[in-house]
Design a protein around this motif. Structure first.
Motif, PDB file in Angstrom:
ATOM      1  N   GLN A  14       2.882   1.173  -3.440  1.00  0.00           N
ATOM      2  CA  GLN A  14       2.191   0.985  -4.952  1.00  0.00           C
ATOM      3  C   GLN A  14       2.196   2.237  -5.830  1.00  0.00           C
ATOM      4  OE1 GLN A  14      -2.368   0.735  -5.730  1.00  0.00           O
ATOM      5  NE2 GLN A  14      -1.650  -1.305  -4.382  1.00  0.00           N
ATOM      6  N   GLN A  15       1.864   3.209  -5.495  1.00  0.00           N
ATOM      7  CA  GLN A  15       1.662   4.360  -6.432  1.00  0.00           C
ATOM      8  C   GLN A  15       3.195   4.659  -6.854  1.00  0.00           C
ATOM      9  OE1 GLN A  15      -0.101   7.892  -5.020  1.00  0.00           O
ATOM     10  NE2 GLN A  15       0.206   9.190  -6.877  1.00  0.00           N
ATOM     11  N   SER A  18      -2.492 -15.420  -8.371  1.00  0.00           N
ATOM     12  CA  SER A  18      -3.235 -15.055  -7.123  1.00  0.00           C
ATOM     13  C   SER A  18      -2.517 -15.531  -5.719  1.00  0.00           C
ATOM     14  CB  SER A  18      -4.663 -15.593  -7.095  1.00  0.00           C
ATOM     15  OG  SER A  18      -4.520 -17.130  -7.255  1.00  0.00           O
ATOM     16  N   HIS A  75      -1.419  -1.286 -15.037  1.00  0.00           N
ATOM     17  CA  HIS A  75      -2.158  -0.519 -13.926  1.00  0.00           C
ATOM     18  C   HIS A  75      -3.265  -1.726 -13.334  1.00  0.00           C
ATOM     19  CE1 HIS A  75      -5.156  -1.195 -17.355  1.00  0.00           C
ATOM     20  NE2 HIS A  75      -5.916  -1.333 -16.730  1.00  0.00           N
ATOM     21  N   LYS A  76      -3.521  -2.820 -13.843  1.00  0.00           N
ATOM     22  CA  LYS A  76      -4.140  -3.794 -13.306  1.00  0.00           C
ATOM     23  C   LYS A  76      -3.255  -4.551 -11.706  1.00  0.00           C
ATOM     24  CE  LYS A  76      -6.312  -5.494 -17.512  1.00  0.00           C
ATOM     25  NZ  LYS A  76      -6.694  -6.649 -18.176  1.00  0.00           N
ATOM     26  N   ALA A 110      -2.411  -2.962  -9.418  1.00  0.00           N
ATOM     27  CA  ALA A 110      -3.000  -2.148  -8.307  1.00  0.00           C
ATOM     28  C   ALA A 110      -4.086  -2.750  -7.712  1.00  0.00           C
ATOM     29  CB  ALA A 110      -3.389  -0.627  -8.489  1.00  0.00           C
ATOM     30  N   GLU A 111      -4.759  -3.673  -8.503  1.00  0.00           N
ATOM     31  CA  GLU A 111      -6.027  -4.661  -8.010  1.00  0.00           C
ATOM     32  C   GLU A 111      -5.518  -5.734  -6.959  1.00  0.00           C
ATOM     33  OE1 GLU A 111      -7.937  -5.825 -11.362  1.00  0.00           O
ATOM     34  OE2 GLU A 111      -8.355  -3.828 -12.118  1.00  0.00           O
ATOM     35  N   ASN A 112      -4.028  -6.157  -6.799  1.00  0.00           N
ATOM     36  CA  ASN A 112      -3.713  -7.279  -6.269  1.00  0.00           C
ATOM     37  C   ASN A 112      -3.408  -7.019  -4.903  1.00  0.00           C
ATOM     38  OD1 ASN A 112      -3.586  -8.650  -8.778  1.00  0.00           O
ATOM     39  ND2 ASN A 112      -1.613  -8.314  -9.077  1.00  0.00           N
ATOM     40  N   THR A 113      -3.465  -7.877  -4.061  1.00  0.00           N
ATOM     41  CA  THR A 113      -2.908  -7.835  -2.596  1.00  0.00           C
ATOM     42  C   THR A 113      -1.549  -7.722  -2.171  1.00  0.00           C
ATOM     43  OG1 THR A 113      -3.353 -10.144  -2.224  1.00  0.00           O
ATOM     44  CG2 THR A 113      -5.216  -8.610  -2.033  1.00  0.00           C
ATOM     45  N   GLN A 146       0.760  -1.359  -0.031  1.00  0.00           N
ATOM     46  CA  GLN A 146      -0.080  -0.200  -0.058  1.00  0.00           C
ATOM     47  C   GLN A 146       0.920   0.933   0.214  1.00  0.00           C
ATOM     48  OE1 GLN A 146      -2.483  -0.356   3.297  1.00  0.00           O
ATOM     49  NE2 GLN A 146      -3.410  -2.250   2.609  1.00  0.00           N
ATOM     50  N   GLN A 155      -1.159  -2.992 -19.292  1.00  0.00           N
ATOM     51  CA  GLN A 155      -1.886  -3.724 -18.255  1.00  0.00           C
ATOM     52  C   GLN A 155      -1.301  -3.579 -16.925  1.00  0.00           C
ATOM     53  OE1 GLN A 155      -2.013  -7.878 -19.562  1.00  0.00           O
ATOM     54  NE2 GLN A 155      -3.680  -7.436 -21.000  1.00  0.00           N
TER      55      GLN A 155
END
Length: 211
Positions: A125-126, A148, A173-174, A176-179, A122, A171
């Motif tokens: 990430q950015q 996963s 940007h995807k 950011a959807e991961n934990t 977190q 892809q």
């Protein structure tokens, strides 16, 4: 009753080994050589750890990740093959991970992987997603985890994809959807003597992603 038990037992057959398997059974040199190789690889990982430690002040990483002592572990069965692992620097917590894993996997070569999860992913990430382009000059050298699960280390397409491919397909940007986040780099077996330098160079480049 006795005849039925005897009949059932007569139906079973001992396993049959192939010619190559029989040669393996008779080969006493390989296992001795394997132990010597693993001892040498452990020394290589120890050299790698020392080189990372000597350079820690030059790497812009959180001070806390260096506080946990390095760990070298060995196993015999990652997808049926032996492996050795150096985790350093490392923080493995139930809710968060910041770990740099240097690994040798028998028959497949060496790898260096940064693994972030929880508050570390977190936090960075950015910045990481903004800076991944810094690696674009050698984007085919870098692999991003698309699985996963964070606990797989093979390089088949269901686990890792080249950074270059994800860039071309827009892809990134995807991620950011991961934990969690994992980025990895590989070194062929025949370049084994370069591994300490390769590991430091890789961590230096990864450190640049975080700042």
């Amino acid at each position: 009753m006795k005849s039925s038990v005897h009949k059932a037992g007569a139906m079973s057959h001992p396993p049959k080994l192939g010619e190559q398997e029989l040669r393996y059974l008779q080969d006493t040199d390989f296992l001795s050589a394997k132990l010597r190789i693993q001892d040498s690889l452990r020394l290589l990982l120890e050299q790698t750890q020392k080189q990372l430690f000597r350079s820690k002040d030059l790497l812009a990483l959180p001070a806390a990740v260096w506080e946990t002592p390095p760990k070298i572990s060995r196993g015999e069965n990652y997808e049926g093959l032996p492996y050795l692992v150096l985790d350093y620097p490392r923080i493995f917590q139930q809710e968060a991970t910041f770990a740099y894993r240097c690994m040798f996997w028998w028959g497949h070569g060496f790898s260096c992987t940064l693994h972030l999860s929880g508050r570390y992913w977190q936090e960075y990430q950015q910045t990481i997603l903004q800076h991944l382009g810094q690696l674009s000059d050698k984007a085919d050298d870098w692999w991003l985890c698309v699985n996963s699960s964070p606990w797989e280390y093979h390089y088949r397409p269901d686990n890792y994809r080249p950074l270059q491919e994800l860039q071309q397909k827009q892809q990134l940007h995807k991620l950011a959807e991961n934990t969690f986040f994992k980025i990895s780099r590989r070194l062929p077996i025949n370049h084994y003597q370069e591994f300490p330098r390769f590991s430091l160079e890789t961590l230096e480049k990864l450190s640049g992603l975080l700042n």
